[in-house]
Design a protein around this motif. Sequence first.
Motif, PDB file in Angstrom:
ATOM      1  N   GLY A  38      -1.195 -25.158 -27.479  1.00 12.62           N
ATOM      2  CA  GLY A  38      -1.537 -24.055 -28.364  1.00 12.62           C
ATOM      3  C   GLY A  38      -2.828 -23.364 -27.950  1.00 12.62           C
ATOM      4  O   GLY A  38      -2.915 -22.127 -27.965  1.00 12.62           O
ATOM      5  N   PHE A  39      -3.826 -24.173 -27.576  1.00 14.93           N
ATOM      6  CA  PHE A  39      -5.086 -23.599 -27.109  1.00 14.93           C
ATOM      7  C   PHE A  39      -4.867 -22.766 -25.847  1.00 14.93           C
ATOM      8  O   PHE A  39      -5.411 -21.658 -25.711  1.00 14.93           O
TER       9      PHE A  39
ATOM     10  N   ILE B 218      -3.030 -15.467 -24.130  1.00 15.67           N
ATOM     11  CA  ILE B 218      -2.778 -14.193 -24.818  1.00 15.67           C
ATOM     12  C   ILE B 218      -4.015 -13.306 -24.783  1.00 15.67           C
ATOM     13  O   ILE B 218      -3.928 -12.097 -24.522  1.00 15.67           O
ATOM     14  N   ILE B 219      -5.182 -13.913 -25.051  1.00 17.19           N
ATOM     15  CA  ILE B 219      -6.425 -13.128 -24.990  1.00 17.19           C
ATOM     16  C   ILE B 219      -6.647 -12.602 -23.582  1.00 17.19           C
ATOM     17  O   ILE B 219      -7.050 -11.448 -23.385  1.00 17.19           O
ATOM     18  N   GLY B 220      -6.384 -13.431 -22.585  1.00 21.48           N
ATOM     19  CA  GLY B 220      -6.539 -12.993 -21.199  1.00 21.48           C
ATOM     20  C   GLY B 220      -5.567 -11.896 -20.824  1.00 21.48           C
ATOM     21  O   GLY B 220      -5.922 -10.930 -20.143  1.00 21.48           O
TER      22      GLY B 220
ATOM     23  N   VAL C  24       0.138 -18.608 -18.881  1.00 22.34           N
ATOM     24  CA  VAL C  24      -1.206 -19.074 -18.512  1.00 22.34           C
ATOM     25  C   VAL C  24      -1.693 -18.361 -17.260  1.00 22.34           C
ATOM     26  O   VAL C  24      -2.852 -17.943 -17.175  1.00 22.34           O
ATOM     27  N   THR C  25      -0.811 -18.203 -16.271  1.00 20.51           N
ATOM     28  CA  THR C  25      -1.179 -17.481 -15.048  1.00 20.51           C
ATOM     29  C   THR C  25      -1.538 -16.032 -15.357  1.00 20.51           C
ATOM     30  O   THR C  25      -2.514 -15.496 -14.836  1.00 20.51           O
ATOM     31  N   ALA C  26      -0.739 -15.391 -16.217  1.00 25.00           N
ATOM     32  CA  ALA C  26      -1.047 -14.017 -16.611  1.00 25.00           C
ATOM     33  C   ALA C  26      -2.389 -13.952 -17.328  1.00 25.00           C
ATOM     34  O   ALA C  26      -3.178 -13.022 -17.127  1.00 25.00           O
TER      35      ALA C  26
END
Length: 805
Positions: free
Chosen positions: A410-411, A417-419, A645-647
Amino acid sequence: MWLKIAYFILKNRITLLSILVVITAFMGYHGRNLQLSYEFMRIVPETDGDMLFFQQFKKTFGDDGNLLVIGVHDSAIYHLSKFKAFAQLTYDIGKLEGITEAISIPQAVKLVANADEKKFEAQKIFSPFPKNQQELDSMLEVFQTQKFYENRLYNPHTGATVILCSYQTEYLNSEKRIELTNNILKLCTDFEKKTRLDLHYAGLPYVRTINAIIVKKELNLFIIISLLVTAVVLFLFFRSFSPVIFPLILIGMVVVWTMGTIGLMGYKITMLTGLLPSILVVIGIPNSIYLVTKYHQECSKHGNKMKAMVHVIKKIGIVTLITNATTAAGFFVLCFTGVEVLKEFGIVAGINILNTFLISLVFIPSTFTLMPSPQIRHTKHLDFKPINSLIDFFEECVFFHRKKVYWIVGFLLVFAIIGMMQIKVVTYMVDDLPENSSIKQDLAFFEHHFKGIMPLEIVLDTQRKKGFRKYENLEKIHEIETALSQLPYVTEPISVLTFLKAANQAYFDSPEKFDLPTKKELPFIASYLKLQQDSAHLTRAFLDSTGQFVRLSMKIADIGSVKMEEFLYRTLQPLLDSLTKNSDIKARITGTTLLFIKGNDFLIQNLMQSILLAFLMIALIMGLLFGNVRIILIALIPNIIPILVTAGMMGWLGIPLKPSTAIVFSIAFGISVDDTIHYLAKYRQELLERHYNVLRAISISLHETGKSMFYTSVVLFFGFIIFAFSSFGGTIALGILTSSTLLYAMLTNLILLPSLLRTFEINQHRFKLATYLEEFDNFYLEDDDEEIDINLLQIRKNEQKKTSD
């Protein structure tokens, strides 16, 4: 079915190996003379309106990207000895076969009005060549009065000057371009040594040539490095030579088949297809790892190599087929982008990934069963303590720390998402080159002294034949050029009107008269031009044969796709529309730069669609395999999270979304889902065998497939990370982003996937296995031992022995 396939392969292994050798020789024959592509990558479809207009533009006015520009900024260039060497360099370049014209200050001419013959004469300013510095300075003063050359051949404020080298069209898109460019660079190197002046280079012919040379060098280099890295990693895992040598031979065949496919399909090697052999080296190895590892596991149980290999084919065959199919799907979807170069890349990759399955299924079982049974030292890797400890740690996380796992996931999702919200979609025309490359540094030189070097064209349609001759149209063109010269990022336009201004200056012999002739003056100047023998030569590149279409040619700085798009569509085009609103003239932007911007947007949009299509295709394959929506969702989650995560990392690290980074996601998704399928296939087997004991099924699946998943992920990581040492930014992005995504996928498949299976208790009531799969003996169970008759495998061997007797 797979039992019959196993019997067929093992009974006919000598024949099948011979067939592989023959096909490999055939492919090698067709791949022996592959050619590099020397054409500029076309991304915008041929049917697009802007592309059609640009093609017509090139037919009418010629190629807009045929200039190689050589620049120098040093006051010493205006010293006699160095100026003489500069003149000789320009002359030598102009004499090279393939060069239409080379022009610099020493070749400059001055138009002089001959009142007696009523025509203009072009007098060479530096002829005869000056004998001393005083004469040179005097001639330079004359040259500086010729306004036509300002900010074109030299910068009057900084003193920087250039040589403009125009390539013949047939040399631009052929191998001849490399030889011609190398000859020019050799002459320039000799000049630099002689004068100790630094030269700078720019222009599409130069950039494309350097790119082609690097592609050719890296094609061979990365094949060698990927093979070496793969060999080292395999040896560290298996600690014996046969599991290293035979997979490498297999990969060698795959590489040959790949090159043969490119040749048979009539393709040329581009920056993308040049990566395929190295990529397939990496992708093909997991097949070998799964087959060899399973073979060693079976041999360690009973020591019968033939029986063990039957088990391997029967248990791993369908799973390997599906995993290779999902990987191929990740590449095949590129065929739907509408981009020819990506279509070629996707077709060749997809075909040869499926070929890799066929070669693996025949070559590994055939060669390993022809060798002696593996000894204990060959199977020690199965009990490699560090790997076992790592798997035990993963198992502990699954059974006792699932909440922590979900909190961490979740973290990471919030982080991602913020990135992702910070990702910028931007690219540059020379984006793939490193910041410290000489090409980028030279480009900065030209942007500083001449505002830019990238071609930008405007076509003015006067709406009727000979419309250019209408004075109101000339005034409007002059108004447009004046407005364009005030814009940032672009150079002053050059057009047929520029030559008319030069003629006006010559007629009145005054630099102040470098301007549009008045309506009264124009007839007198036109009378001189009518008798000018080479006037057609001067204007044909800027005025079509009917006199209806006028070309305004400019250069623009490489300011990035975002600024470029905003400038073209929100500044330039609206300005042109407002200037031509109440006139007969219609203005349209075209040129390589416009097509680059449009192609960039088109490519990213289609790559995003291809990712969605890959997602749907792989979901469909999983649905056909497992026949359960819940399982499909559980299977996709561990593969979507690594991509997110990569994005997110791209956004946090400031890595822009561009074609070279967008392509990563569909490829990585297609590869990473392989581990999921392998794990779920094993989990499915264990559920049946353990009477739907979920805990036992999860644990055994994790221990038996976890090692292979770890091995393949490490091989894939190191196999892709080598691309980070490329000279191209796109290749570097492919290596770093793909390898990191696959590393994340390994962790999610080994921890998150079993955790989800444990949480949702996929048991007999919830896991409705696909009934049609039950009709095939795709997944081997221990109770099936009695089905396997090893004596059947001796038939062909005995027949061959009798024949030989």
